[in-house]
Every structure is written in C-alpha cells, then in structure tokens.
Design a protein around this motif. Structure first.
Motif, short mmCIF file in Angstrom:
data_model
loop_
_atom_site.label_atom_id
_atom_site.label_comp_id
_atom_site.label_asym_id
_atom_site.label_seq_id
_atom_site.Cartn_x
_atom_site.Cartn_y
_atom_site.Cartn_z
N ALA A 23 0.67 -1.19 -0.29
CA ALA A 23 -0.05 0.21 -0.23
C ALA A 23 0.80 1.31 0.15
O ALA A 23 2.61 1.19 0.33
CB ALA A 23 -1.01 0.01 0.94
N VAL A 24 -0.07 1.99 -0.20
CA VAL A 24 0.92 3.78 -0.58
C VAL A 24 0.60 4.53 0.44
O VAL A 24 -0.85 4.94 -0.18
CB VAL A 24 1.17 4.17 -1.73
CG1 VAL A 24 2.60 5.58 -2.05
CG2 VAL A 24 2.48 2.89 -2.78
N GLY B 155 -8.52 15.49 13.03
CA GLY B 155 -8.64 14.79 13.83
C GLY B 155 -9.46 13.63 13.01
O GLY B 155 -9.61 12.23 13.12
N ASN B 156 -10.38 14.43 12.16
CA ASN B 156 -11.21 13.12 10.84
C ASN B 156 -9.99 12.45 9.78
O ASN B 156 -10.56 11.60 9.59
CB ASN B 156 -12.17 14.23 10.28
CG ASN B 156 -13.60 15.35 11.20
OD1 ASN B 156 -13.61 14.73 12.10
ND2 ASN B 156 -14.01 15.79 10.34
N ALA B 157 -9.45 13.57 9.59
CA ALA B 157 -8.50 12.96 8.95
C ALA B 157 -7.76 11.93 9.16
O ALA B 157 -7.42 10.73 8.92
CB ALA B 157 -6.87 14.46 8.00
N MET B 158 -7.48 12.05 10.47
CA MET B 158 -6.41 10.73 11.26
C MET B 158 -7.69 10.02 11.11
O MET B 158 -6.81 8.84 11.08
CB MET B 158 -6.28 11.49 12.69
CG MET B 158 -4.87 12.56 12.49
SD MET B 158 -4.20 12.94 14.25
CE MET B 158 -4.18 11.53 14.87
N TYR B 159 -8.44 10.17 11.95
CA TYR B 159 -9.64 8.90 11.74
C TYR B 159 -9.84 8.01 10.28
O TYR B 159 -9.53 7.14 10.36
CB TYR B 159 -10.86 9.77 12.39
CG TYR B 159 -11.90 7.96 12.25
CD1 TYR B 159 -11.73 7.24 13.07
CD2 TYR B 159 -13.47 7.96 10.84
CE1 TYR B 159 -12.93 6.70 13.00
CE2 TYR B 159 -13.88 6.51 10.88
CZ TYR B 159 -13.48 6.41 11.88
OH TYR B 159 -14.54 4.92 12.34
N ALA B 160 -10.00 9.05 8.98
CA ALA B 160 -10.06 7.86 7.99
C ALA B 160 -8.51 7.80 7.46
O ALA B 160 -9.11 6.47 7.08
CB ALA B 160 -9.82 9.80 7.23
N GLY B 161 -7.53 7.90 8.14
CA GLY B 161 -5.67 7.14 7.96
C GLY B 161 -6.58 5.92 8.58
O GLY B 161 -6.03 5.30 7.99
N PHE B 162 -6.88 5.99 9.71
CA PHE B 162 -6.87 4.67 10.71
C PHE B 162 -7.25 3.69 10.30
O PHE B 162 -7.08 2.67 10.47
CB PHE B 162 -6.84 4.70 12.02
CG PHE B 162 -6.90 3.86 12.84
CD1 PHE B 162 -5.46 3.15 13.41
CD2 PHE B 162 -8.43 3.46 13.15
CE1 PHE B 162 -6.38 2.02 14.28
CE2 PHE B 162 -8.64 2.11 14.26
CZ PHE B 162 -7.30 1.84 14.44
N ASP B 163 -8.54 4.29 9.81
CA ASP B 163 -9.65 3.40 9.81
C ASP B 163 -9.59 2.70 7.92
O ASP B 163 -9.30 0.98 8.01
CB ASP B 163 -11.04 4.24 8.83
CG ASP B 163 -12.40 2.79 8.50
OD1 ASP B 163 -11.91 2.25 9.57
OD2 ASP B 163 -12.59 3.80 7.96
N ALA C 31 -6.20 1.81 7.23
CA ALA C 31 -5.40 1.44 6.91
C ALA C 31 -5.71 0.20 8.04
O ALA C 31 -4.82 -1.55 8.39
CB ALA C 31 -4.41 2.31 8.59
N TYR C 32 -6.48 0.06 8.91
CA TYR C 32 -7.31 -0.97 9.65
C TYR C 32 -7.39 -2.02 8.55
O TYR C 32 -7.75 -3.21 8.62
CB TYR C 32 -8.25 0.13 10.46
CG TYR C 32 -8.93 -1.52 11.20
CD1 TYR C 32 -8.34 -2.82 12.32
CD2 TYR C 32 -9.93 -2.77 11.05
CE1 TYR C 32 -8.33 -3.19 12.75
CE2 TYR C 32 -10.62 -2.86 11.52
CZ TYR C 32 -10.20 -3.65 12.63
OH TYR C 32 -10.30 -4.68 13.49
#
Length: 75
Positions: free
Chosen positions: A24-25, A61-69, A71-72
């Motif tokens: 993934a990139v 915070g929304n951007a971090m959640y989207a990135g975490f989501d 990645a998961y």
C-alpha cells in the motif's frame, strides 16, 4: 528520501534504495489537495482510497480517523 515514482506493487526512491516492494502507498504531503496524483495511483494499483483533505477539507481529527480506518481495512 524522495519518492520518484509509483509503479505496480512498488515505489521508486531517490538515494541508496532505488526500489521498494509495497502492499500500500499512503501519500500525505502539503496543505492543499493535489488530485493529479490520483490518476497515476489508480492506473498502477487496484485499491486506491482518497482520504483526509484530499477527499474533502476538514479537521485534523477527521483526517487521522480516516487514515486509521483505511489502514485497519488494509491489514
């Protein structure tokens, strides 16, 4: 290290390591949406997800959640 190219299943880097296999990139650069990279990524990878401010401007915070989501989902 500078990313110089995105290819099928790998990225190309400037410096000692010239090519690196990847699953993934995730590109996080700058403060404005740069959607021109999207076409190149979609041409080389079957699963490209646009997240954070590249998708729509918002709070960190929304951007971090989207990135975490995402990645998961990839794991």
């Amino acid at each position: 290290t500078r990313l110089t190219a995105v290819a099928d299943g790998c990225i190309k880097l400037e410096g000692a390591v010239t090519e690196l296999e990847v699953d993934a990139v995730v590109v996080a650069a700058g403060v404005r949406s740069r959607r021109e990279l999207l076409d190149e990524l979609e041409a080389n990878f079957e699963n490209v997800q646009v997240i954070g401010d590249a998708d729509r401007p918002g709070k960190i915070g929304n951007a971090m959640y989207a990135g975490f989501d995402q990645a998961y989902v990839l794991s």
